[in-house]
Motif scaffolding. Structure first.
Motif, PDB file in Angstrom:
ATOM      1  N   ALA A  64       0.812  -1.217   0.000  1.00  0.00           N
ATOM      2  CA  ALA A  64       0.000   0.000   0.000  1.00  0.00           C
ATOM      3  C   ALA A  64       0.847   1.270   0.000  1.00  0.00           C
ATOM      4  CB  ALA A  64      -0.926   0.001   1.213  1.00  0.00           C
ATOM      5  N   SER A  65       2.105   1.166   0.411  1.00  0.00           N
ATOM      6  CA  SER A  65       2.974   2.341   0.503  1.00  0.00           C
ATOM      7  C   SER A  65       3.488   2.731  -0.885  1.00  0.00           C
ATOM      8  CB  SER A  65       4.152   2.056   1.433  1.00  0.00           C
ATOM      9  OG  SER A  65       5.129   3.058   1.327  1.00  0.00           O
ATOM     10  N   GLU A  66       3.173   3.925  -1.297  1.00  0.00           N
ATOM     11  CA  GLU A  66       3.584   4.364  -2.633  1.00  0.00           C
ATOM     12  C   GLU A  66       5.105   4.428  -2.757  1.00  0.00           C
ATOM     13  OE1 GLU A  66       3.064   8.285  -5.528  1.00  0.00           O
ATOM     14  OE2 GLU A  66       1.613   7.909  -3.920  1.00  0.00           O
ATOM     15  N   SER A  67       5.758   4.970  -1.731  1.00  0.00           N
ATOM     16  CA  SER A  67       7.218   5.114  -1.807  1.00  0.00           C
ATOM     17  C   SER A  67       7.912   3.749  -1.773  1.00  0.00           C
ATOM     18  CB  SER A  67       7.726   5.996  -0.667  1.00  0.00           C
ATOM     19  OG  SER A  67       7.424   5.402   0.584  1.00  0.00           O
ATOM     20  N   HIS A  68       7.465   2.876  -0.892  1.00  0.00           N
ATOM     21  CA  HIS A  68       8.074   1.550  -0.811  1.00  0.00           C
ATOM     22  C   HIS A  68       7.792   0.735  -2.076  1.00  0.00           C
ATOM     23  CE1 HIS A  68       9.640   2.083   3.100  1.00  0.00           C
ATOM     24  NE2 HIS A  68       8.513   1.936   3.790  1.00  0.00           N
ATOM     25  N   SER A  69       6.592   0.848  -2.592  1.00  0.00           N
ATOM     26  CA  SER A  69       6.249   0.113  -3.824  1.00  0.00           C
ATOM     27  C   SER A  69       7.118   0.571  -4.990  1.00  0.00           C
ATOM     28  CB  SER A  69       4.771   0.314  -4.172  1.00  0.00           C
ATOM     29  OG  SER A  69       3.940  -0.300  -3.221  1.00  0.00           O
ATOM     30  N   ARG A  70       7.374   1.876  -5.052  1.00  0.00           N
ATOM     31  CA  ARG A  70       8.217   2.409  -6.121  1.00  0.00           C
ATOM     32  C   ARG A  70       9.641   1.862  -5.991  1.00  0.00           C
ATOM     33  NH1 ARG A  70       6.565   7.138  -5.664  1.00  0.00           N
ATOM     34  NH2 ARG A  70       8.097   7.902  -4.150  1.00  0.00           N
ATOM     35  N   THR A  71      10.146   1.822  -4.772  1.00  0.00           N
ATOM     36  CA  THR A  71      11.494   1.288  -4.543  1.00  0.00           C
ATOM     37  C   THR A  71      11.570  -0.197  -4.894  1.00  0.00           C
ATOM     38  OG1 THR A  71      11.865   2.866  -2.741  1.00  0.00           O
ATOM     39  CG2 THR A  71      13.305   0.946  -2.827  1.00  0.00           C
ATOM     40  N   LEU A  72      10.580  -0.956  -4.441  1.00  0.00           N
ATOM     41  CA  LEU A  72      10.584  -2.401  -4.677  1.00  0.00           C
ATOM     42  C   LEU A  72      10.384  -2.762  -6.139  1.00  0.00           C
ATOM     43  CD1 LEU A  72       8.474  -3.497  -1.564  1.00  0.00           C
ATOM     44  CD2 LEU A  72      10.918  -3.878  -1.910  1.00  0.00           C
ATOM     45  N   SER A  73       9.888  -1.823  -6.935  1.00  0.00           N
ATOM     46  CA  SER A  73       9.690  -2.051  -8.367  1.00  0.00           C
ATOM     47  C   SER A  73      10.865  -1.557  -9.208  1.00  0.00           C
ATOM     48  CB  SER A  73       8.409  -1.334  -8.839  1.00  0.00           C
ATOM     49  OG  SER A  73       7.284  -1.805  -8.143  1.00  0.00           O
ATOM     50  N   SER A  74      11.894  -1.060  -8.541  1.00  0.00           N
ATOM     51  CA  SER A  74      13.029  -0.472  -9.253  1.00  0.00           C
ATOM     52  C   SER A  74      13.901  -1.538  -9.906  1.00  0.00           C
ATOM     53  CB  SER A  74      13.883   0.357  -8.283  1.00  0.00           C
ATOM     54  OG  SER A  74      14.486  -0.494  -7.325  1.00  0.00           O
ATOM     55  N   GLU A  75      14.781  -1.087 -10.783  1.00  0.00           N
ATOM     56  CA  GLU A  75      15.701  -1.985 -11.479  1.00  0.00           C
ATOM     57  C   GLU A  75      16.613  -2.722 -10.512  1.00  0.00           C
ATOM     58  OE1 GLU A  75      17.616  -3.986 -14.549  1.00  0.00           O
ATOM     59  OE2 GLU A  75      15.754  -2.825 -14.528  1.00  0.00           O
ATOM     60  N   GLU A  76      16.992  -2.047  -9.431  1.00  0.00           N
ATOM     61  CA  GLU A  76      17.875  -2.673  -8.437  1.00  0.00           C
ATOM     62  C   GLU A  76      17.265  -3.963  -7.899  1.00  0.00           C
ATOM     63  OE1 GLU A  76      19.655  -1.827  -3.940  1.00  0.00           O
ATOM     64  OE2 GLU A  76      18.683  -0.199  -5.057  1.00  0.00           O
ATOM     65  N   PHE A  77      15.975  -3.921  -7.601  1.00  0.00           N
ATOM     66  CA  PHE A  77      15.328  -5.107  -7.040  1.00  0.00           C
ATOM     67  C   PHE A  77      15.085  -6.179  -8.100  1.00  0.00           C
ATOM     68  CE2 PHE A  77      14.825  -2.348  -3.465  1.00  0.00           C
ATOM     69  CZ  PHE A  77      14.731  -3.194  -2.363  1.00  0.00           C
ATOM     70  N   SER A  78      14.935  -5.769  -9.334  1.00  0.00           N
ATOM     71  CA  SER A  78      14.821  -6.751 -10.422  1.00  0.00           C
ATOM     72  C   SER A  78      16.128  -7.520 -10.585  1.00  0.00           C
ATOM     73  CB  SER A  78      14.470  -6.045 -11.736  1.00  0.00           C
ATOM     74  OG  SER A  78      13.201  -5.447 -11.658  1.00  0.00           O
ATOM     75  N   VAL A  79      17.248  -6.805 -10.465  1.00  0.00           N
ATOM     76  CA  VAL A  79      18.559  -7.447 -10.534  1.00  0.00           C
ATOM     77  C   VAL A  79      18.736  -8.422  -9.364  1.00  0.00           C
ATOM     78  CG1 VAL A  79      21.054  -7.041 -10.396  1.00  0.00           C
ATOM     79  CG2 VAL A  79      19.620  -5.555 -11.808  1.00  0.00           C
ATOM     80  N   ARG A  80      18.329  -8.003  -8.171  1.00  0.00           N
ATOM     81  CA  ARG A  80      18.414  -8.885  -6.998  1.00  0.00           C
ATOM     82  C   ARG A  80      17.607 -10.171  -7.229  1.00  0.00           C
ATOM     83  NH1 ARG A  80      17.604  -5.266  -1.491  1.00  0.00           N
ATOM     84  NH2 ARG A  80      19.195  -3.684  -1.892  1.00  0.00           N
ATOM     85  N   TRP A  81      16.433 -10.021  -7.854  1.00  0.00           N
ATOM     86  CA  TRP A  81      15.549 -11.162  -8.113  1.00  0.00           C
ATOM     87  C   TRP A  81      16.230 -12.181  -9.028  1.00  0.00           C
ATOM     88  CZ3 TRP A  81      11.831 -12.960  -5.469  1.00  0.00           C
ATOM     89  CH2 TRP A  81      10.795 -13.723  -5.991  1.00  0.00           C
ATOM     90  N   GLU A  82      16.920 -11.684 -10.048  1.00  0.00           N
ATOM     91  CA  GLU A  82      17.617 -12.584 -10.969  1.00  0.00           C
ATOM     92  C   GLU A  82      18.817 -13.246 -10.297  1.00  0.00           C
ATOM     93  OE1 GLU A  82      16.557 -13.570 -13.893  1.00  0.00           O
ATOM     94  OE2 GLU A  82      14.788 -12.338 -13.412  1.00  0.00           O
ATOM     95  N   LYS A  83      19.537 -12.494  -9.506  1.00  0.00           N
ATOM     96  CA  LYS A  83      20.679 -13.069  -8.786  1.00  0.00           C
ATOM     97  C   LYS A  83      20.208 -14.129  -7.790  1.00  0.00           C
ATOM     98  CE  LYS A  83      23.930  -9.197  -9.092  1.00  0.00           C
ATOM     99  NZ  LYS A  83      24.710  -8.184  -8.325  1.00  0.00           N
ATOM    100  N   LEU A  84      19.066 -13.877  -7.185  1.00  0.00           N
ATOM    101  CA  LEU A  84      18.511 -14.840  -6.246  1.00  0.00           C
ATOM    102  C   LEU A  84      18.178 -16.149  -6.955  1.00  0.00           C
ATOM    103  CD1 LEU A  84      17.800 -14.760  -3.190  1.00  0.00           C
ATOM    104  CD2 LEU A  84      15.436 -14.289  -3.860  1.00  0.00           C
ATOM    105  N   GLU A  85      17.631 -16.045  -8.150  1.00  0.00           N
ATOM    106  CA  GLU A  85      17.304 -17.242  -8.931  1.00  0.00           C
ATOM    107  C   GLU A  85      18.569 -18.014  -9.290  1.00  0.00           C
ATOM    108  OE1 GLU A  85      15.180 -20.135 -11.137  1.00  0.00           O
ATOM    109  OE2 GLU A  85      14.606 -18.723  -9.553  1.00  0.00           O
ATOM    110  N   GLN A  86      19.613 -17.301  -9.649  1.00  0.00           N
ATOM    111  CA  GLN A  86      20.868 -17.963 -10.018  1.00  0.00           C
ATOM    112  C   GLN A  86      21.462 -18.727  -8.832  1.00  0.00           C
ATOM    113  OE1 GLN A  86      23.418 -14.880 -11.592  1.00  0.00           O
ATOM    114  NE2 GLN A  86      21.959 -14.342 -13.218  1.00  0.00           N
ATOM    115  N   SER A  87      21.499 -18.102  -7.666  1.00  0.00           N
ATOM    116  CA  SER A  87      22.059 -18.774  -6.488  1.00  0.00           C
ATOM    117  C   SER A  87      21.166 -19.939  -6.067  1.00  0.00           C
ATOM    118  CB  SER A  87      22.231 -17.789  -5.331  1.00  0.00           C
ATOM    119  OG  SER A  87      20.988 -17.265  -4.912  1.00  0.00           O
ATOM    120  N   TYR A  88      19.856 -19.781  -6.243  1.00  0.00           N
ATOM    121  CA  TYR A  88      18.936 -20.861  -5.902  1.00  0.00           C
ATOM    122  C   TYR A  88      19.163 -22.068  -6.817  1.00  0.00           C
ATOM    123  CZ  TYR A  88      14.620 -23.570  -5.704  1.00  0.00           C
ATOM    124  OH  TYR A  88      13.716 -24.599  -5.612  1.00  0.00           O
TER     125      TYR A  88
END
Length: 602
Positions: A346-370
């Motif tokens: 529900a938080s606009e600022s947090h949602s914007r941060t979590l949708s950023s490119e930085e978090f997309s990169v983290r998501w892919e790195k997480l998949e690789q380590s998994y």
């Protein structure tokens, strides 16, 4: 027949939702036995099912397993002080494992000359009259009380069950002398709806904001949990949180419940408080966990921020407990995970941060380590091409996982082999992985039977529930009192698959020794000199077969070829309604029981 306090007791537990009584009866139970017969004759379908248990630890372990699977408390009835002592380590397990169980024990009669019905009639009534019977196990119980008059027996029962079902759940203990339980009453009823536990608690608003802020700002956030999976809704809510905070990792400890699906990229699987990401995380959220890490072996870095959310936040039954958390909150884990997810979403600022490119990169790195972790586990579980090659915990468990149905319920007590077993099982379904939760070895024998009973009850009757597989170490198997376990299995037609990991004895004491004295005298000798070897080993499967009167399927495997031949037969036996015990001789057959015709008869 008159309406006695004992009959009112059974009415009370039935009305409160208790469906099974696991009993070991004695001289303190004449009115209990009369009430059982009366109830079975007059209240068919509205009276607890009575399961005779030749051993008290098995009785409590069955009630424990049933309660863990369903969340509904069950009842155990034992005989005065000696039966209470016979519960042994099962009380510790129910307490540490947060299992709601009602334990009832009689007291020796308090009248001698026949003043009341139930007065002393046998020699043993003097011998078993002890100063404080409740003190035997009260330190493990959420409540300990006494039925002093039949006129409020139902109130005492419901009072106890309130404590048993209140988080953190656990065992409760009630005693009653023969005279009190024999008391004649006018029939009466209580409204169970007004005797429920306290509702789940939530995080304060400021706590939600604080923890959410740290989850978003952390470069390497980590959730460590141990009991949250007891509620399936907590698993779902934690998955939502991990999907939203991309890069968050989840580590399970304690292995008591499946808290997070192993097929999710955020999963680090199960470890007993030692994992590399504990050392590198900059924010750790500890949720419903007794031992998130072992400081002498592994601990967070000095500048890591730690928050602790737990329904048992101060660990009141642990004299020594401490983690360096900057914030602590008593809250229900499912509620807390949902609050965090909803707030971040529900938080606009947090949602914007979590949708950023930085978090997309983290998501892919997480998949690789998994995927790297999955590949390692797969390689460890691959059977050798050599058909005469020995088995190990990983290759054996991987084969068992493939042979059993996908929705199997795993009852695990593998001790030193638990992490290897957990990796290969990699459970993904809520309530599909149930471990002891305590340190009293021998839980899984009765536990597996209770879990199977519960699953059948949930699914409409005997044989309709899910497949249950128990994986147990050899020493722990002996602790489980297999003579009682497999008699009960046959008597009540409760089919389970038991895999006994035969590694020649107790290896846990060696591990404990080496952690303290890595170069000591004990490190230089073998297990026989350490007095922890079972060499030559017993015929584990044969013990179970004998206890069942020769009815269950029993076998031994020690090589890839034998496993391929006998494992499908064991699974088929259970699918057809007959328990199977398969002994797996790990790392070769030397010093282990050779087997004969009896053990291989299916």
């Amino acid at each position: 027949m008159v309406y006695t306090a004992s009959f009112a007791f059974f009415e009370a537990i039935w009305e409160a939702g208790v469906t099974h009584c696991f009993v070991n009866l004695g001289s303190d139970h004449p009115s209990i036995i009369e009430a059982i017969v009366k109830g079975q004759n007059e209240k068919k379908g509205q009276f607890p099912r009575i399961i005779t248990c030749p051993n008290e630890m098995v009785a409590l372990s069955m009630a424990d397993g049933y309660a863990r699977r369903t969340g509904k408390p069950q009842c155990v009835i034992v005989h005065v002080d000696v039966g209470t002592q016979g519960l042994g380590a099962a009380v510790h397990n129910a307490s540490c494992g947060r299992a709601p169980v009602l334990i009832f024990a009689g007291l020796s009669p308090y009248t001698v000359d026949g003043e009341k019905r139930g007065s002393r009639t046998e020699y043993i009534h003097w011998i078993q009259d002890v100063p404080d019977q409740k003190a035997i196990i009260s330190q493990y119980c959420r409540y300990a009380g006494e039925i002093k008059t039949g006129k409020n027996v139902k109130q005492i029962v419901n009072r106890a069950l309130q404590f048993a079902t209140q988080d953190p759940q656990g065992p409760v203990y009630i005693v009653g002398a023969r005279e009190a339980m024999e008391e004649d009453l006018e029939p009466y009823h209580l409204n169970p709806a007004v005797w429920g536990p306290v509702g789940p608690s939530a995080l304060p608003v400021e706590a939600v904001e604080l923890i959410a802020e740290h989850l978003v700002k952390a470069e390497e956030p980590l959730v460590i949990t141990g009991y949250s999976g007891r509620k399936a809704s907590a698993v779902t809510e934690l998955v939502k949180l991990a999907d939203l905070v991309k890069g968050l990792r989840v580590l399970e400890t304690g292995g008591c419940d499946m808290c997070f699906p192993a097929n999710h990229r955020a999963s680090l699987g199960f470890r007993y408080g030692v994992e590399d990401h504990i050392k590198t995380a900059d924010f750790i959220l500890v949720v419903d966990c007794d031992v998130p890490w072992i400081p002498t072996q592994c601990k967070p870095k000095p500048d890591a921020k730690i928050a602790h959310v737990d329904i048992d936040i101060l660990k009141q039954q642990m004299p020594v407990f401490y983690i360096p958390a900057f914030a602590r909150y008593r809250a229900d884990s499912a509620v807390a995970f949902r609050q965090l997810h909803e707030y971040l979403h529900a938080s606009e600022s947090h949602s914007r941060t979590l949708s950023s490119e930085e978090f997309s990169v983290r998501w892919e790195k997480l998949e690789q380590s998994y995927q790297q972790r999955v590949q390692t586990i797969t390689e460890l579980g691959t059977l050798p091409s050599d058909q005469e090659a020995p088995l190990n915990s990983s290759t054996l468990t991987a084969a068992v996982r493939k042979a059993c149905p996908q929705d199997t319920i795993w009852c695990i007590e593998a001790v030193t082999q638990t992490a290897f077993v957990a990796d290969q099982i990699s459970p993904t379904l809520p309530n599909s992985w149930i471990n002891c939760g305590g340190g009293g070895l021998g839980w899984s024998g009765g536990g597996a039977l209770g879990i199977k009973l519960a699953s059948d009850a949930e699914s409409g009757g005997p044989g309709k529930g899910k497949f249950v597989c128990q994986i147990v170490g050899d020493g722990t198997y002996l602790f489980s009192v297999p003579g009682s376990v497999y008699w009960i299995s046959e008597r009540y037609k409760i089919p389970v698959l038991t895999i006994v990991l035969n590694n020649n004895g107790w290896n846990a004491p060696r591990k404990s020794l080496l952690l303290v004295h890595p170069e000591g005298e004990g490190s230089k000798v073998d297990n026989e000199q350490l007095n922890i070897s079972f060499r030559p080993t017993p015929d584990y499967a044969g013990i179970a077969k004998a206890a069942s009167g020769g009815k269950i399927w029993a076998g031994q495997v020690g090589s890839v070829r034998e496993l391929a031949e006998l494992l499908p037969k064991a699974v088929e036996s259970v699918m057809n309604g007959t328990t199977a015990v398969l002994e797996a001789q790990l790392e070769g057959k030397e010093g282990k029981y050779g087997g004969d015709k009896a053990v291989l008869v299916g």
